[in-house]
Design an enzyme around this catalytic site. Structure first.
Site, PDB file in Angstrom:
ATOM      1  N   ASP A  39      -2.426  38.566 -11.737  1.00  0.00           N
ATOM      2  CA  ASP A  39      -3.408  37.763 -11.014  1.00  0.00           C
ATOM      3  C   ASP A  39      -4.801  37.883 -11.610  1.00  0.00           C
ATOM      4  OD1 ASP A  39      -4.178  36.037  -8.875  1.00  0.00           O
ATOM      5  OD2 ASP A  39      -5.035  37.767  -7.840  1.00  0.00           O
ATOM      6  N   LYS A  46       2.542  39.980  -2.261  1.00  0.00           N
ATOM      7  CA  LYS A  46       1.154  39.824  -2.678  1.00  0.00           C
ATOM      8  C   LYS A  46       0.334  41.038  -2.244  1.00  0.00           C
ATOM      9  CE  LYS A  46      -0.050  35.713  -3.558  1.00  0.00           C
ATOM     10  NZ  LYS A  46      -0.673  34.371  -3.513  1.00  0.00           N
ATOM     11  N   LYS A  91       0.626  25.120  -3.055  1.00  0.00           N
ATOM     12  CA  LYS A  91      -0.616  24.426  -2.683  1.00  0.00           C
ATOM     13  C   LYS A  91      -0.394  22.920  -2.787  1.00  0.00           C
ATOM     14  CE  LYS A  91      -3.444  28.324  -4.190  1.00  0.00           C
ATOM     15  NZ  LYS A  91      -4.436  28.835  -5.158  1.00  0.00           N
ATOM     16  N   ARG A 130       0.817  -1.211   0.000  1.00  0.00           N
ATOM     17  CA  ARG A 130       0.000   0.000   0.000  1.00  0.00           C
ATOM     18  C   ARG A 130       0.854   1.266   0.000  1.00  0.00           C
ATOM     19  NH1 ARG A 130      -3.178   1.913  -2.627  1.00  0.00           N
ATOM     20  NH2 ARG A 130      -4.201  -0.118  -2.526  1.00  0.00           N
ATOM     21  N   GLU A 140       2.820  40.761  -7.067  1.00  0.00           N
ATOM     22  CA  GLU A 140       1.518  40.458  -7.648  1.00  0.00           C
ATOM     23  C   GLU A 140       0.773  41.752  -7.968  1.00  0.00           C
ATOM     24  OE1 GLU A 140      -1.361  37.400  -5.845  1.00  0.00           O
ATOM     25  OE2 GLU A 140      -2.194  39.328  -5.195  1.00  0.00           O
TER      26      GLU A 140
END
Length: 292
Positions: A230, A178, A146, A111, A208
Site C-alpha cells: 500500500d 487491511k 470503488k 438516453r 495489506e
C-alpha cells in the site's frame, strides 16, 4: 426481455441476468409512471425511425448489449445491426449500431442506451490506456470495489473489455485483510492465523502492508497468498519484490495512475489496482443520430 449476449466481449464475464436487471431498472427510472410523454404527444404511433449509434471519439467500446436490450425492451419490432462488439477499438465517427423500428420506442430508449455505452466505454477506454503503459511487462492492471452502487458487475465487465482484470467483486469473494483488521485482531500473525482457521481451501488470503518490516512479518508466517503493497514508492516496491522472491503474489495499490503505472510495472510486482478505472473514468462521447 432476453438479454443479447452476442456482442459481449468474448473473454469477459457478464451474466445475462445482470444485463436484464440493469436495463429494467434504468428504463423504469427514465420512463417513470407515464412513459415518454414528449414522444407520445409529438410522434404518431405508426411513425418509423432509422438511427445510428455513433462513437464521437476514438476508444474502446463497451455496453452495446445493454443498448440493444434497452431498445428491444421497448419494442420487439426494433431491428438492430451491430458494427462492432464490446472490447473493440473504434475510431472517431464510426457507427457501432444501426437501429430501425417504431420511432417512439427508439426515442424512449435513446438516453438509457447512451448512458450505458458512454459510461462503460469510458471505463474500457481508460483501462486500455493503463494497459498500453504496461506493454512488455508481466503486470496486470485490475479494478477495485470503488464502483457506482448497483453497477459493479457492469463496470468490472467494462474493465475486462479494456484489457484489465478484476479484483474481488465483493466482500464474499476472498479474504482481504487491511490495516484496520490487523489493528483489531492484534497483529499480522494473529489475524492471518484466525483467517486460515476459518476459511475453506479454495479461499485466497490477501493482506495489506504499509512497510517492508510488515512484509517480512507476513512472509515469515507463510500464511498469505497475496500481499497488497500500500502506497509504496518505486524503490520500496523493488525491494519488496526482492524480499518476496516469488513466495507470494504482490499487488501494488495507491498512487497507481497513468503517469506511474509504467514505473510500477517495471518493479516486477504482479498486479496493480487502481480505483480510478471505475470511479474516475470520463464518459465516452457517443451519440444517436436519426436520419429518417
Amino acid at each position: 426481455m432476453t438479454a443479447p449476449t452476442s456482442l459481449l466481449h468474448p473473454d469477459a464475464f457478464l451474466s445475462p441476468f445482470a444485463i436484464e436487471e440493469a436495463v429494467r431498472r434504468a428504463l423504469d427510472e427514465d420512463l417513470g409512471r407515464a412513459g415518454d410523454v414528449t414522444s407520445i404527444a409529438t410522434i404518431p404511433a405508426e411513425a418509423q425511425a432509422h438511427a445510428v449509434l455513433v462513437a464521437r471519439q476514438a476508444g474502446t467500446i463497451a455496453g452495446l448489449p445493454l443498448a440493444v436490450a434497452a431498445f428491444q425492451a421497448l419494442s420487439t419490432d426494433i431491428i438492430i445491426h451491430p458494427h462492432a462488439h464490446d472490447g473493440a477499438a473504434v475510431a472517431r465517427g464510426v457507427p457501432v449500431l444501426t437501429i430501425s423500428g417504431p420511432a417512439r420506442a427508439v426515442l424512449a430508449g435513446e438516453r438509457t442506451a447512451l448512458n450505458f455505452v458512454g459510461r462503460l466505454s469510458g471505463i474500457a477506454t481508460l483501462t486500455a490506456d493503463y494497459v498500453r503503459h504496461t506493454a512488455g511487462s508481466k503486470l496486470r492492471i485490475c479494478c477495485t470495489r470503488k464502483t457506482t452502487p448497483g453497477l459493479r458487475a457492469l463496470e468490472k465487465y467494462a474493465v475486462r473489455c479494456g484489457g484489465g482484470f478484476n479484483h474481488r467483486f465483493g466482500l464474499d469473494d476472498a479474504i482481504l485483510i487491511k490495516d484496520n483488521h490487523i489493528a483489531v485482531a492484534g497483529g499480522v500473525r494473529p489475524v492471518l492465523e484466525r483467517a486460515r482457521e476459518r476459511i475453506g481451501h479454495l479461499v485466497k488470503v490477501e493482506i495489506e502492508v504499509d512497510t517492508l518490516d510488515q512484509l517480512k512479518e507476513v512472509l515469515a508466517t507463510g500464511l498469505a497468498d497475496v500481499v497488497l503493497l500500500d502506497n509504496m514508492d518505486i524503490a520500496t516496491l523493488k525491494e519488496a519484490v526482492r524480499l518476496a522472491e516469488g513466495r507470494v503474489v504482490l499487488e501494488a495499490s495507491g498512487g497507481v495512475t497513468q503517469d506511474t503505472i509504467a514505473a510500477i510495472a517495471a518493479t516486477g510486482v504482479d498486479y496493480a489496482s487502481a480505483g480510478a478505472l471505475t470511479h474516475s473514468a470520463p464518459n465516452f462521447d457517443v451519440a444517436l443520430d436519426i436520419d429518417a
